[in-house]
Scaffold this active site. Structure first.
Site, PDB file in Angstrom:
ATOM      1  N   ASP A 190      -2.529  -4.618   5.786  1.00 53.77           N
ATOM      2  CA  ASP A 190      -3.243  -4.120   6.968  1.00 53.77           C
ATOM      3  C   ASP A 190      -4.399  -5.025   7.382  1.00 53.77           C
ATOM      4  O   ASP A 190      -4.950  -4.881   8.468  1.00 53.77           O
ATOM      5  CB  ASP A 190      -3.785  -2.707   6.697  1.00 53.77           C
ATOM      6  N   ARG A 202      -5.584  -1.993  14.947  1.00 52.56           N
ATOM      7  CA  ARG A 202      -6.127  -3.130  14.193  1.00 52.56           C
ATOM      8  C   ARG A 202      -6.283  -4.361  15.086  1.00 52.56           C
ATOM      9  O   ARG A 202      -7.155  -5.201  14.841  1.00 52.56           O
ATOM     10  CB  ARG A 202      -5.289  -3.399  12.950  1.00 52.56           C
ATOM     11  N   SER A 211      -5.063   6.315   4.170  1.00 50.29           N
ATOM     12  CA  SER A 211      -3.956   6.588   3.235  1.00 50.29           C
ATOM     13  C   SER A 211      -4.277   7.802   2.357  1.00 50.29           C
ATOM     14  O   SER A 211      -3.426   8.657   2.120  1.00 50.29           O
ATOM     15  CB  SER A 211      -3.716   5.372   2.337  1.00 50.29           C
TER      16      SER A 211
HETATM   17  C1  S3P Z   1       0.300   2.845   3.967  1.00 50.04           C
HETATM   18  C2  S3P Z   1       1.039   1.803   3.520  1.00 50.04           C
HETATM   19  C3  S3P Z   1       1.196   0.540   4.265  1.00 50.04           C
HETATM   20  C4  S3P Z   1       0.124   0.373   5.346  1.00 50.04           C
HETATM   21  C5  S3P Z   1      -0.104   1.609   6.119  1.00 50.04           C
HETATM   22  C6  S3P Z   1      -0.473   2.780   5.228  1.00 50.04           C
HETATM   23  C7  S3P Z   1       0.245   4.067   3.150  1.00 50.04           C
HETATM   24  O1  S3P Z   1       2.471   0.514   4.853  1.00 50.04           O
HETATM   25  O2  S3P Z   1       0.470  -0.676   6.214  1.00 50.04           O
HETATM   26  O3  S3P Z   1      -1.165   1.415   7.059  1.00 50.04           O
HETATM   27  O4  S3P Z   1      -0.633   4.922   3.369  1.00 50.04           O
HETATM   28  O5  S3P Z   1       1.097   4.206   2.254  1.00 50.04           O
HETATM   29  P1  S3P Z   1       3.734  -0.052   4.041  1.00 50.04           P
HETATM   30  O6  S3P Z   1       3.577   0.465   2.682  1.00 50.04           O
HETATM   31  O7  S3P Z   1       4.943   0.470   4.707  1.00 50.04           O
HETATM   32  O8  S3P Z   1       3.596  -1.545   4.142  1.00 50.04           O
END
Ligand code: S3P
Length: 454
Positions: free
Chosen positions: A333, A406, A22
């Site tokens: 996640d 995952r 992220s």
């Molecule tokens: C993420 C937010 C999550 C997560 C993804 C990365 C991000 O998704 O599942 O792997 O970097 O903002 P959501 O916010 O749509 O649930």
């Protein structure tokens, strides 16, 4: 080629993980729009982050991938990004931006191109073309952007066509807890006239807020009487590049080792330099509720705006717990690997309100239930809830990875801590977020047999 992963005699040693996915995406996007140059080190070198780098280059930022330095963590890359300035980015050629398998690239990218002149098409692989995108198109349309998707089973999906340029601020209340949607709206808000406010009922990961504030955006966060959070960003923003950005280790990758070591009877792992951001560490809290032994040593402030530290995890006697919809939102996640923990913990576990898992790289409710069942474990799905009897041991098998990183790593951990070998049919899927996963598995399990081709 499939990988055969065999039970580990022990799990011992130290790990340094690829940079947080992220944060890596955001470091590249914010470097592409902030005035100046940025050197990013420790960035996750998975396919998803590379997709975002390719998109930033296609919009006109210079993005050079440099070799990692000798003391950088394995599986990381360095990027040198030079921005021509946010207003100088534009669609080039046919305006097509390839997001690959990456929902983060598509959703944050949609918010970015909404403020970038030209007609943009954001597209990706078959998995991305199944993922719901109305959640980002709707707020962008409310900001005056022409934004459409292709019809899909779950509403609009990629390819997304976005006519970027002018947009106006406003207020958007999220229907689903999603940091990707929040970030899309905030990034679009940087280019909008006036201010933009995003309201969320659950505090999702806040890397965008922290990183934008560190780059000079005017952004503030307040809590309403109903407990919801409002994040407001001032438009027509001029961001300052941070010359040197270091990405900490990914807590979602750490989760595989936290669960593996907790479940294995002879385990003692230390994971160095992990992001301990309060909006990302919830998996640690859930595992502690299950009885895990996880010690934290906070690291020095490295100026990244993210709390970072080392984690030491040892074998534990895990017990079943109730995992609530709020827990799911805060550790979305980590639900696949926590599901494995639930099958082996003593006593029953339920995960409730996990419907969002169907909207990930694969339908993770079906993928987890089918895969764990294939390994001889008992999982019952009722609507959006998962129920586990607990006290079981994976028996080995060949669960379907469904192209999902995952799931690949969850089933590999099932082999390391279980009673028999597991064939991972698409081991390359792990490289979306954790390209060095199988090397790390071989190293800490002390056996050359792990992860060797079948
Ligand atoms: C993420 C937010 C999550 C997560 C993804 C990365 C991000 O998704 O599942 O792997 O970097 O903002 P959501 O916010 O749509 O649930």
């Amino acid at each position: 080629m499939a990988h055969r992963v065999t039970p580990a005699a022990h799990l011992r040693g130290e790990l340094r993980l690829p940079g947080d996915k992220s944060i890596s995406h955001r470091a590249l996007i914010f470097a592409a729009i902030a005035n100046g140059e940025t050197l990013i080190s420790g960035a996750g070198d998975g396919h998803d982050v590379r997709s975002t780098a390719g998109m930033m280059a296609a919009l006109g930022a210079s993005c050079e991938r440099l070799p990692a330095a000798p003391d950088d963590a394995p599986g990381t890359a360095r990027w040198h990004v030079r921005s021509p300035g946010r207003r100088a980015l534009a669609a080039h050629g046919d305006g097509r931006l390839d997001c690959g398998n990456s929902g983060t690239s598509a959703r944050l990218g949609a918010g970015l191109v909404a403020g970038v002149n030209g007609v943009h098409t954001l597209d990706g692989d078959a998995s991305l073309r199944r993922r719901p995108m109305a959640r980002v198109l709707e707020p962008l349309r409310a900001m005056g952007v022409e934004a459409t998707g292709a019809p899909g089973e779950r509403g609009e999906t990629a390819p997304l066509r976005i006519v970027g340029g002018t947009l106006k601020g406003g207020e958007w209340r999220s229907k689903t807890p999603s940091a990707q949607v929040k970030s899309c709206v905030l990034i679009a808000g940087l280019a909008a006239s006036g201010s933009t406010t995003y309201i969320e009922s659950v505090a999702t990961r806040d890397h965008s807020e922290r990183m934008l504030a560190a780059r000079g955006a005017t952004i503030n966060r307040t809590q309403g009487e109903d407990g919801s959070w409002s994040i407001r960003v001032q438009g027509e923003a001029e961001l300052r590049a941070i010359p040197q950005v270091n990405v900490p280790g990914d807590p979602s990758s750490a989760a595989f080792w936290l669960v593996a070591a907790s479940l294995h009877p002879d385990a003692d792992l230390t994971i160095r330099g992990v992001s301990l951001n309060p909006t990302r560490r919830h998996v640690i809290e859930i595992l502690r509720r299950m009885g895990a032994s996880i010690e934290e040593t906070p690291g020095p402030d490295d100026g990244s705006g993210e709390p970072v530290g080392d984690l030491r995890v040892r074998s534990a006697d895990l017990q079943g717990v109730e995992i609530t919809p709020q827990d799911v939102a805060l550790a979305i996640d980590e639900m696949p690997i926590l599901s494995l923990a639930a099958t082996m913990a003593r006593g029953a576990t339920s995960i409730r309100g996990a419907g969002e898992l169907r909207a990930k790289e694969s339908d993770r409710i079906a993928g987890v239930a089918d895969g764990l069942t294939q390994l001889g474990l008992h999982v019952r799905v009722e609507g959006d809830d998962l129920h586990f009897v607990g006290g079981e041991r994976p028996k080995g098998g060949a669960p379907a990875v469904r192209g999902d990183h995952r799931l690949a790593m969850t089933f590999a951990v099932a082999a390391l801590v279980g009673g028999a070998a597991v064939e991972i049919d698409e081991p390359e899927a792990a490289a979306v977020s954790y390209p060095t996963f199988f090397d790390d598995a071989a190293r800490v399990a002390g056996g050359a047999t792990h992860g060797t081709p079948a």
